[in-house]
Scaffold this motif. Structure first.
Motif, mmCIF file in Angstrom:
data_model
loop_
_atom_site.group_PDB
_atom_site.id
_atom_site.type_symbol
_atom_site.label_atom_id
_atom_site.label_comp_id
_atom_site.label_asym_id
_atom_site.label_seq_id
_atom_site.Cartn_x
_atom_site.Cartn_y
_atom_site.Cartn_z
ATOM 1 N N PRO A 52 0.813 -1.233 0.000
ATOM 2 C CA PRO A 52 0.000 0.000 0.000
ATOM 3 C C PRO A 52 0.838 1.271 0.000
ATOM 4 O O PRO A 52 0.386 2.303 -0.491
ATOM 5 C CB PRO A 52 -0.820 -0.132 1.294
ATOM 6 N N SER A 53 2.054 1.203 0.548
ATOM 7 C CA SER A 53 2.903 2.403 0.582
ATOM 8 C C SER A 53 3.288 2.868 -0.817
ATOM 9 O O SER A 53 3.724 4.013 -0.994
ATOM 10 C CB SER A 53 4.163 2.123 1.394
ATOM 11 N N GLN A 54 3.148 1.990 -1.844
ATOM 12 C CA GLN A 54 3.494 2.350 -3.214
ATOM 13 C C GLN A 54 2.342 2.993 -3.978
ATOM 14 O O GLN A 54 2.510 3.372 -5.136
ATOM 15 C CB GLN A 54 3.956 1.094 -3.964
ATOM 16 N N LEU A 55 1.163 3.116 -3.341
ATOM 17 C CA LEU A 55 0.001 3.623 -4.061
ATOM 18 C C LEU A 55 0.198 5.046 -4.570
ATOM 19 O O LEU A 55 -0.307 5.406 -5.632
ATOM 20 C CB LEU A 55 -1.237 3.544 -3.168
ATOM 21 N N ILE A 56 0.912 5.867 -3.807
ATOM 22 C CA ILE A 56 1.163 7.251 -4.253
ATOM 23 C C ILE A 56 1.947 7.242 -5.553
ATOM 24 O O ILE A 56 1.607 7.952 -6.516
ATOM 25 C CB ILE A 56 1.898 8.032 -3.154
ATOM 26 N N ILE A 85 -3.442 7.320 -16.200
ATOM 27 C CA ILE A 85 -4.332 8.457 -16.413
ATOM 28 C C ILE A 85 -5.790 8.034 -16.509
ATOM 29 O O ILE A 85 -6.703 8.817 -16.185
ATOM 30 C CB ILE A 85 -3.907 9.220 -17.699
ATOM 31 N N ASN A 86 -6.046 6.786 -16.914
ATOM 32 C CA ASN A 86 -7.430 6.331 -17.101
ATOM 33 C C ASN A 86 -8.008 5.638 -15.877
ATOM 34 O O ASN A 86 -9.099 5.068 -15.953
ATOM 35 C CB ASN A 86 -7.502 5.367 -18.293
ATOM 36 N N VAL A 87 -7.310 5.690 -14.748
ATOM 37 C CA VAL A 87 -7.804 5.013 -13.558
ATOM 38 C C VAL A 87 -9.106 5.666 -13.083
ATOM 39 O O VAL A 87 -9.327 6.865 -13.277
ATOM 40 C CB VAL A 87 -6.729 5.041 -12.442
ATOM 41 N N ASN A 88 -9.969 4.875 -12.479
ATOM 42 C CA ASN A 88 -11.226 5.386 -11.961
ATOM 43 C C ASN A 88 -10.949 6.268 -10.745
ATOM 44 O O ASN A 88 -10.540 5.766 -9.698
ATOM 45 C CB ASN A 88 -12.119 4.204 -11.552
ATOM 46 N N PRO A 89 -11.160 7.598 -10.837
ATOM 47 C CA PRO A 89 -10.769 8.479 -9.730
ATOM 48 C C PRO A 89 -11.593 8.277 -8.471
ATOM 49 O O PRO A 89 -11.063 8.338 -7.361
ATOM 50 C CB PRO A 89 -10.941 9.887 -10.305
ATOM 51 N N ALA A 90 -12.892 8.037 -8.605
ATOM 52 C CA ALA A 90 -13.733 7.856 -7.420
ATOM 53 C C ALA A 90 -13.342 6.593 -6.662
ATOM 54 O O ALA A 90 -13.221 6.594 -5.426
ATOM 55 C CB ALA A 90 -15.196 7.810 -7.829
ATOM 56 N N ARG A 91 -13.155 5.511 -7.383
ATOM 57 C CA ARG A 91 -12.766 4.255 -6.758
ATOM 58 C C ARG A 91 -11.388 4.372 -6.109
ATOM 59 O O ARG A 91 -11.163 3.905 -4.989
ATOM 60 C CB ARG A 91 -12.776 3.155 -7.822
ATOM 61 N N THR A 92 -10.457 5.005 -6.823
ATOM 62 C CA THR A 92 -9.107 5.176 -6.281
ATOM 63 C C THR A 92 -9.126 6.066 -5.049
ATOM 64 O O THR A 92 -8.377 5.833 -4.087
ATOM 65 C CB THR A 92 -8.182 5.770 -7.362
ATOM 66 N N LEU A 93 -9.980 7.094 -5.051
ATOM 67 C CA LEU A 93 -10.071 7.993 -3.904
ATOM 68 C C LEU A 93 -10.516 7.236 -2.655
ATOM 69 O O LEU A 93 -9.996 7.469 -1.547
ATOM 70 C CB LEU A 93 -11.027 9.140 -4.223
ATOM 71 N N ARG A 94 -11.446 6.316 -2.816
ATOM 72 C CA ARG A 94 -11.885 5.527 -1.660
ATOM 73 C C ARG A 94 -10.751 4.665 -1.114
ATOM 74 O O ARG A 94 -10.593 4.532 0.111
ATOM 75 C CB ARG A 94 -13.075 4.655 -2.069
ATOM 76 N N ILE A 95 -9.971 4.096 -2.001
ATOM 77 C CA ILE A 95 -8.832 3.270 -1.556
ATOM 78 C C ILE A 95 -7.801 4.130 -0.843
ATOM 79 O O ILE A 95 -7.237 3.735 0.192
ATOM 80 C CB ILE A 95 -8.217 2.543 -2.767
ATOM 81 N N THR A 148 -5.816 4.115 7.740
ATOM 82 C CA THR A 148 -5.010 3.025 8.294
ATOM 83 C C THR A 148 -3.631 3.486 8.731
ATOM 84 O O THR A 148 -3.160 3.137 9.822
ATOM 85 C CB THR A 148 -4.865 1.893 7.256
ATOM 86 N N THR A 149 -2.973 4.279 7.891
ATOM 87 C CA THR A 149 -1.573 4.652 8.145
ATOM 88 C C THR A 149 -1.413 6.062 8.699
ATOM 89 O O THR A 149 -0.338 6.408 9.184
ATOM 90 C CB THR A 149 -0.753 4.523 6.854
ATOM 91 N N GLY A 150 -2.433 6.892 8.619
ATOM 92 C CA GLY A 150 -2.319 8.266 9.080
ATOM 93 C C GLY A 150 -2.133 9.241 7.933
ATOM 94 O O GLY A 150 -1.947 8.861 6.770
ATOM 95 N N VAL A 151 -2.174 10.525 8.280
ATOM 96 C CA VAL A 151 -2.100 11.589 7.278
ATOM 97 C C VAL A 151 -0.653 11.778 6.838
ATOM 98 O O VAL A 151 0.263 11.818 7.657
ATOM 99 C CB VAL A 151 -2.660 12.905 7.844
ATOM 100 N N SER A 152 -0.461 11.867 5.525
ATOM 101 C CA SER A 152 0.840 12.240 4.961
ATOM 102 C C SER A 152 0.596 13.250 3.858
ATOM 103 O O SER A 152 -0.430 13.204 3.170
ATOM 104 C CB SER A 152 1.590 11.023 4.428
ATOM 105 N N VAL A 153 1.554 14.141 3.669
ATOM 106 C CA VAL A 153 1.339 15.238 2.726
ATOM 107 C C VAL A 153 1.250 14.716 1.295
ATOM 108 O O VAL A 153 0.406 15.164 0.499
ATOM 109 C CB VAL A 153 2.457 16.291 2.875
ATOM 110 N N ALA A 154 2.102 13.730 0.925
ATOM 111 C CA ALA A 154 2.042 13.192 -0.439
ATOM 112 C C ALA A 154 0.714 12.490 -0.695
ATOM 113 O O ALA A 154 0.142 12.576 -1.792
ATOM 114 C CB ALA A 154 3.212 12.235 -0.677
ATOM 115 N N LEU A 155 0.201 11.796 0.316
ATOM 116 C CA LEU A 155 -1.090 11.135 0.182
ATOM 117 C C LEU A 155 -2.208 12.156 0.041
ATOM 118 O O LEU A 155 -3.135 11.978 -0.753
ATOM 119 C CB LEU A 155 -1.331 10.227 1.387
#
Length: 906
Positions: free
Chosen positions: A541-545, A554-564, A571-578
């Motif tokens: 999960p740390s590689q998601l950013i 570029i064609n990823v589903n933004p709404a679905r990705t936003l939920r993930i 789970t991991t806390g707030v990070s600026v890059a996230l």
């Protein structure tokens, strides 16, 4: 002298899609031959066609232990085992097996077949070659097609013949090693009434050593034992000469008397005629097949190695391998004889290359960085393979051939590198489980295999393990890249089992991460991009950013990705890059209010740290093809200051260069506003002198260009659309390269008004000229087009003249245009070593101009101030010499009195 480092000599890579696991490989005639595991089937693939398609496949009569191909005659020769017996066989007309249903003829050496062979070779033939001893190694001559077989105690030479029913003919083949496959095929199968056969022409009995590998080329015969290499030269002499029937080297009889001791052979190198002292007796047996003469031989090269047990190597690890005799032709070579012949052989840690013709000489010794399994020599490169890498070295064969052809090649017009020049190691390329290497033309063929283990070992080695897999997972990358499969296909092949849906191969994950880091124009479909998000959310999960920042997503589903991503934050806390990544997804959803809330969650400098962590959130592409993201375009409108600070941080952290930033601002259409803000911010942050000088020149060009637009009223460039992020006062207070304005400039120029952008440009240009860093010579050409008729041009030209030390000229210009600023100018600049200009230049100018002026009030005031300074700095005698003799001495008497009193007090 030119040295090459880290050079990759390959233009492309591809994997040959074989149907069964390969065991042995060889190549020649434009084909790659693969012996499948088990050794009873040979598959041939075309090296000349894209994708290496299958040519044909055929079964062998036994398990293949060794296979070689001859370009001359286009035949294959194998050493096979069947029923505990070893056989030597030659396969001709093998290309007729394209359908695997053609008839196959089997015959003994020298025996004719009824049918196909009599009609010109219309079917594949297997020639059984009987031997009195077990064959160990085999080699084909690339010039004649002759065959050399190494047995336990003999070397047997067979001459390639073309036979028919009436007579036997020598094969009339061209000797050029560049014979292509079609020529070979025509000569071997399409000459009516003839077919290939072999005749035993010479037998060499070898005593005292056992051949393990052999080589044959241009009359040279080489054999290799565990730690010995011997090269002989075969010659045909007139039959009338009275020659010995054998040539035996002296033997060391002491060895037979010391069978109870382990004898380690001493290292020995014997070249040319000295090689006959090698203690390896050779006897030549007549075969009765000589053509009007008889064969003889001479010793050419012998080398014996002593194993170095002090390096922790076992005896098995010190054996020689990769014996090769290599011819080289030049433009002046005879058609049947190469210009040079070279001999190469190798130990696991070192390789040796000798030149044989024109005197035996060691050309190069190759030191390997790790244990080498096999090596192959070509005209210009030596390719070696280790267990996990392929490395290339330069060879000097071409230099030897060039000097052999023209000994006086070195002239003032051309030169050739010396053949003894140190070899150069080229780039090492990693692979998984390399086993062997071979070469044909411009192709290098590698055989690799993955380690396997028995099922009973699986449980025991689970912890040890495809751990080791994580250490070596990067070695899978070349295979994924060479497979020719799309990312979607690779993902389809690597989907986990339903019983363990979250397990993914480490090599597969490494390939995906590497793919996502590549700058490519290819975009994944929404389905594939969403699947990638799922893979990394389950495994890393740390590689998601980094995954979301890839341009391929570029064609990823933004709404679905936003939920993930929101789940990851929970789970991991707030990070600026996230946070920035989530804001990017909101931007794709056109939710500007939520986007603004997320971007305002962190302070501006904290946001900058997020962009340093993942620059692709702002910029994508590479080199000059860089382009801004949608987030960058939005920040131009809403947070230009953060964008500029982020670009400065990326540059200072070596994530981007000035050229790429220029391209980005050009795409954003911010070349004349935000780009200048970036340069000004860079000037405050950078410590690299080359970058500073470049920025100073760019900013000077912009400031002068803006002043020229105003002065000429011809707006040839785009007008400034917005105010600068930093005012002139801000830059003076925060950047050392902008200096405080000289006092006389405030007298010379009108008061500074912050409301005018062009006034700001003038103020900043003045400040740069007053600062310590700007080179005046670099901006002088820029100022030539700026007129001195207005205050801006006059002020800047005067500043440049002053910086160049032209004080006399500057004094005259000020007295002509703005005399009220002369005393402020003199007080600032005419000090220390320039103090004498007060009375040598300024005083005479003021006196003459005061007398000539009708309204001389400003000049008189300046003259009084000047006399005060002169009276303080000169003696009475010097002051009297300065007083004019035109009857106005009374005007100077008060200042003379002051001068005299100061002198008496001193």
């Amino acid at each position: 002298m030119v040295h090459v480092y880290n050079c990759h000599p390959y233009a492309s890579q591809q994997i040959v899609q074989v149907e069964q696991e390969p065991g042995l490989v060889c190549c020649g005639g434009g084909a790659l031959f693969v012996v499948t595991t088990g050794g009873c089937k040979v598959e041939a693939y075309s090296l000349d066609l894209p994708g290496c398609p299958l040519i044909c496949r055929f079964a062998t009569m036994g398990t293949v232990r060794s296979i070689q191909h001859s370009n001359i005659g286009d035949y294959l020769v194998t050493i096979e085992e069947k029923n505990s017996a070893t056989y030597l066989r030659a396969y001709t007309n093998w290309r007729y097996q394209a359908e695997e249903k053609a008839r196959v003829g089997v015959r003994l050496l020298g025996h004719l077949l009824r049918g196909a062979s009599q009609r010109g070779g219309a079917q594949m033939e297997i020639i059984e070659i009987p031997l009195s001893e077990r064959p160990v190694a085999v080699a084909c001559c690339s010039l004649t097609g002759d065959l050399l077989v190494g047995c336990d105690k003999t070397l047997v030479l067979f001459t390639l013949r073309r036979q028919n029913q009436q007579n036997l003919q020598n094969v009339q083949q061209p000797s050029n090693t560049q014979l292509n496959s079609s020529q070979s095929r025509d000569q071997s199968t399409h000459q009516n009434g003839s077919f290939l056969d072999f005749e035993r022409s010479a037998i060499l009995h070898v005593a005292g050593t056992k051949p393990k590998q052999v080589a044959l080329c241009a009359g040279y015969v080489a054999m290799q034992a565990d730690l010995e290499v011997l090269v002989l030269k075969l010659d045909t002499t007139p039959e009338a000469e009275d020659l010995d029937e054998s040539l035996e080297a002296p033997r060391n009889d002491q060895a037979d008397d010391q069978t109870d001791f382990l004898l380690i052979p001493r290292h020995q190198e014997l070249l040319g005629e000295r090689a006959k002292d090698c203690n390896v007796p050779i006897t030549m047996e007549k075969t009765g097949l000589e053509d009007g003469g008889r064969n003889s031989f001479s010793y050419v090269l012998f080398r014996r190695f002593t194993p170095d047990y002090f390096q922790g190597c076992s005896v098995e690890e010190t054996h020689l391998h990769s014996l090769k005799l290599h011819p080289l032709f030049t433009s002046q070579s005879p058609v049947d004889e190469p210009t040079c012949v070279f001999c190469f052989f190798s130990l696991p840690t070192a390789g040796y290359l000798y030149s044989l013709k024109g005197g035996v000489e060691l050309l190069s010794a190759y030191q390997y960085p790790e244990k080498v399994l096999e090596a192959v020599l070509t005209d210009h490169l030596l390719h070696v393979v280790t267990k996990s890498a392929l490395q290339c070295f330069t060879v000097r064969c071409a230099a030897v051939a060039a000097r052999f052809e023209d000994p006086y090649i070195d002239t003032t017009m051309r030169a050739c590198p010396p053949s003894a020049l140190e070899v150069c190691a080229l780039r090492m390329q990693l692979f998984i489980g390399l086993r062997s290497v071979c070469a044909y033309g411009r192709h290098v063929i590698l055989l690799s295999t993955a380690d396997t283990e028995a099922p009973e070992e699986s449980e025991r080695n689970t912890q040890r393990r495809s751990l080791g897999s994580h250490r070596s997972c990067h070695l899978a990358l070349p295979y994924y890249r060479m497979s020719g499969l799309s990312v979607s296909d690779v993902m389809a092949r690597n989907r986990p089992q339903p019983s363990d849906p979250h397990s993914h191969n480490p090599g597969f994950l490494f390939y995906l991460k590497h793919y996502l880091l590549e700058e490519t124009d290819q975009h994944l479909s929404q389905e594939a991009a969403d699947e990638l998000i799922d893979i990394f959310s389950q495994t890393e999960p740390s590689q998601l950013i980094n995954v979301c920042a890839s341009p391929t997503m570029i064609n990823v589903n933004p709404a679905r990705t936003l939920r993930i991503l929101q789940h990851l934050e929970d789970t991991t806390g707030v990070s600026v890059a996230l946070t920035i990544t989530m804001a990017t997804m909101l931007l794709r959803l056109d939710d500007l209010s939520q986007y603004t809330q997320l971007m305002e969650r962190h302070a501006e400098m904290v946001l900058v740290y997020g962009f340093i962590e993942e620059p692709r959130l702002l910029l994508q592409g590479g080199d000059t093809n860089i382009y801004p993201t949608a987030l960058t375009q939005q920040m131009v409108k809403s947070q230009p200051g953060v964008l500029v600070a982020a670009m400065v941080a990326l540059h200072e952290n070596n994530k981007i260069d000035l050229k790429q930033v220029d391209v980005m601002f050009k795409v954003l259409d911010c070349e004349h506003s935000l780009q200048v803000d970036f340069w000004e911010a860079m000037l405050m942050a950078s410590s690299q002198d080359a970058v500073i000088q470049e920025l100073l020149f760019r900013l000077s060009s912009v400031y002068i260009d803006r002043l020229m637009q105003t002065s000429s009223d011809k707006l040839q460039h785009k007008p400034i659309a917005r105010r600068s992020l930093k005012s002139a006062d801000d830059l003076i207070n925060s950047c050392t390269h902008y200096g405080a304005l000289y006092p006389w400039l405030t007298v010379l120029s009108p008061p500074h008004t912050t409301g005018s952008q062009h006034q700001e440009a003038f103020y900043k240009m003045q400040s740069l000229l007053c600062g310590p860093s700007l080179s005046v010579t670099s901006v002088t050409p820029l100022l030539e087009s700026l007129s001195e008729n207005n205050v801006w041009g006059f002020s800047l030209h005067l500043l440049c003249a002053t910086r160049r030390g032209q004080y006399g000229y500057s004094i005259e210009q000020l007295l002509d245009r703005c005399p009220q600023a002369i005393i402020a100018y003199a007080n600032h600049h005419l000090q220390d070593t320039h103090m004498a200009l007060w009375w040598q230049k300024l005083l005479p100018e003021l006196c003459s101009r005061t007398r000539a002026a009708t309204d001389n009030s400003i000049l008189l005031a300046a003259l009084k101030e000047t006399l005060v300074v002169v009276a303080m700095e000169t003696s009475p005698a010097e002051f009297l010499e300065l007083v004019p003799d035109d009857g106005t001495a009374s005007y100077f008497l008060p200042h003379l009195l002051t001068c005299s009193q100061r002198h008496l007090l001193a």
